[in-house]
Design an enzyme around this catalytic site. Structure first.
Site, PDB file in Angstrom:
ATOM      1  N   LYS A  52       0.836  -1.209   0.000  1.00 15.37           N
ATOM      2  CA  LYS A  52       0.000   0.000   0.000  1.00 15.37           C
ATOM      3  C   LYS A  52       0.866   1.253   0.000  1.00 15.37           C
ATOM      4  CE  LYS A  52      -3.815  -2.407   2.304  1.00 15.37           C
ATOM      5  NZ  LYS A  52      -4.642  -2.643   3.505  1.00 15.37           N
ATOM      6  N   GLN A  96      -4.303  -1.197   9.713  1.00 15.54           N
ATOM      7  CA  GLN A  96      -4.299  -2.542   9.137  1.00 15.54           C
ATOM      8  C   GLN A  96      -4.875  -3.547  10.133  1.00 15.54           C
ATOM      9  OE1 GLN A  96      -3.560  -3.208   5.971  1.00 15.54           O
ATOM     10  NE2 GLN A  96      -3.830  -5.402   6.164  1.00 15.54           N
ATOM     11  N   ASP A 119     -10.979   3.033   4.372  1.00 18.35           N
ATOM     12  CA  ASP A 119     -11.385   1.624   4.332  1.00 18.35           C
ATOM     13  C   ASP A 119     -12.913   1.488   4.258  1.00 18.35           C
ATOM     14  OD1 ASP A 119      -9.340  -0.336   4.343  1.00 18.35           O
ATOM     15  OD2 ASP A 119      -8.821   0.146   6.415  1.00 18.35           O
TER      16      ASP A 119
HETATM   17  N1  GUN Z   1      -6.897  -6.550   6.469  1.00 18.36           N
HETATM   18  C1  GUN Z   1      -7.268  -7.292   5.399  1.00 18.36           C
HETATM   19  N2  GUN Z   1      -7.866  -6.523   4.465  1.00 18.36           N
HETATM   20  C2  GUN Z   1      -7.880  -5.258   4.959  1.00 18.36           C
HETATM   21  C3  GUN Z   1      -8.340  -4.017   4.435  1.00 18.36           C
HETATM   22  O1  GUN Z   1      -8.911  -3.910   3.346  1.00 18.36           O
HETATM   23  N3  GUN Z   1      -8.143  -2.944   5.238  1.00 18.36           N
HETATM   24  C4  GUN Z   1      -7.549  -3.032   6.471  1.00 18.36           C
HETATM   25  N4  GUN Z   1      -7.422  -1.905   7.194  1.00 18.36           N
HETATM   26  N5  GUN Z   1      -7.106  -4.160   6.974  1.00 18.36           N
HETATM   27  C5  GUN Z   1      -7.267  -5.279   6.214  1.00 18.36           C
END
Ligand code: GUN
Length: 280
Positions: A52, A96, A119
């Site tokens: 990311k 995350q 998100d």
């Molecule tokens: N863990 C797995 N997928 C995601 C996501 O799309 N966003 C976040 N913040 N954590 C994750």
């Protein structure tokens, strides 16, 4: 032989568009910013966060990763989020998941300012999606909707079976498919005769986190199969779909890797730019 949906290529296309939008914002003196918070040493999470951060920098988004030890307290994390909420450099905040067991995920998600919740996990944004109101939409399901659009896969009136009911993928996927006038069935670990339901599907979204769970005998000939899974099995990455048996039956299929995963990241960048544009 199914058509392979090249998520990696579509994601590159999306990122190029996002880079153009970032350059336009720069003309108005705005640089979109993304704050990513990672707690602990979960290997998959560390790899996703690296992906990311790198992708954000490549399209010109200012990205900062805060990596904290798993001993971090919930109070400490909430304090950091409040600071990020007020930090004008950041238009998006992403914590995350999963978090260590001693931290309440829901409390953390609710601490993020809804306008910075790239998100789309905050109850404000979850509610907005359910009601069809503007808001931040979760990256993975929104990325999948883009794949349907790019591949000219119609949704209206078609039967979509979503396997998995997580807040991250399954539930928002259902909302987006409904909004596109699909008929939606949601299956999960307690569903009886799951294969009987998937065999009726025009579109299958597999988001259960079980390696090669969906097999060819569960798929109607000509169905579209979207694989959201990222599992590690015998040292290799594999999806929730048994590619070898499903690919000869399906009309379209996403591979793992190079399928849905890159679209999640591309959509996150797009959500960050959207958050920056909305504030401007
Ligand atoms: N863990 C797995 N997928 C995601 C996501 O799309 N966003 C976040 N913040 N954590 C994750």
């Amino acid at each position: 032989m199914a058509i392979l949906i090249d998520g990696k290529a579509w994601a590159a296309h999306d990122r190029a568009q996002t880079a153009v939008a970032v350059a336009k914002l720069a003309d108005s003196g705005i640089k979109p910013g993304l704050a990513v918070v990672l707690i602990g040493e979960h290997p998959a999470s560390m790899s996703y966060v690296r992906g990311k951060d790198k992708a954000a920098s490549e399209v010109g988004i200012y990205s900062e990763v805060t990596h904290l030890p798993s001993s971090m307290t919930e109070a400490g994390l909430l304090h950091l989020i409040r600071e990020l909420n007020h930090d004008e450099r950041f238009h998006g905040i992403l914590v995350q998941l999963p978090l260590p067991a001693h931290i309440n995920e829901q409390t953390v998600i609710e601490a993020i300012a809804p306008r910075k919740d790239v998100d789309g996990f905050h109850p404000f944004n979850v509610g907005a999606l359910a009601l069809g109101l503007p808001g931040m939409v979760p990256c993975t399901p929104l990325g999948i909707m883009r794949l349907f659009e790019y591949e000219n896969i119609p949704l209206e009136g078609r039967h979509a079976v979503v396997i998995g009911r997580s807040h991250i993928v399954g539930k928002p996927m259902v909302q987006l498919l409904l909004a596109a006038n699909a008929t939606v069935t949601v299956c999960h670990s307690r569903t009886k005769d799951l294969a009987g339901l998937t065999r009726q599907a025009d579109i299958i979204i597999a988001a259960i986190g079980k390696p090669r769970f969906v097999t060819g005998d569960m798929v109607k000939p000509g169905a579209v199969v979207i694989d959201v899974g990222i599992n590690r099995s015998e040292g290799k990455i594999c999806g929730d779909v048994d590619f070898a048996s499903v690919e000869p039956v399906a009309s379209h299929i996403t591979p793992v890797p190079r399928g849905v995963g890159p679209m999640t990241i591309a959509t996150l960048l797009n959500n960050t730019v959207k958050a920056a544009s909305l504030r401007a």
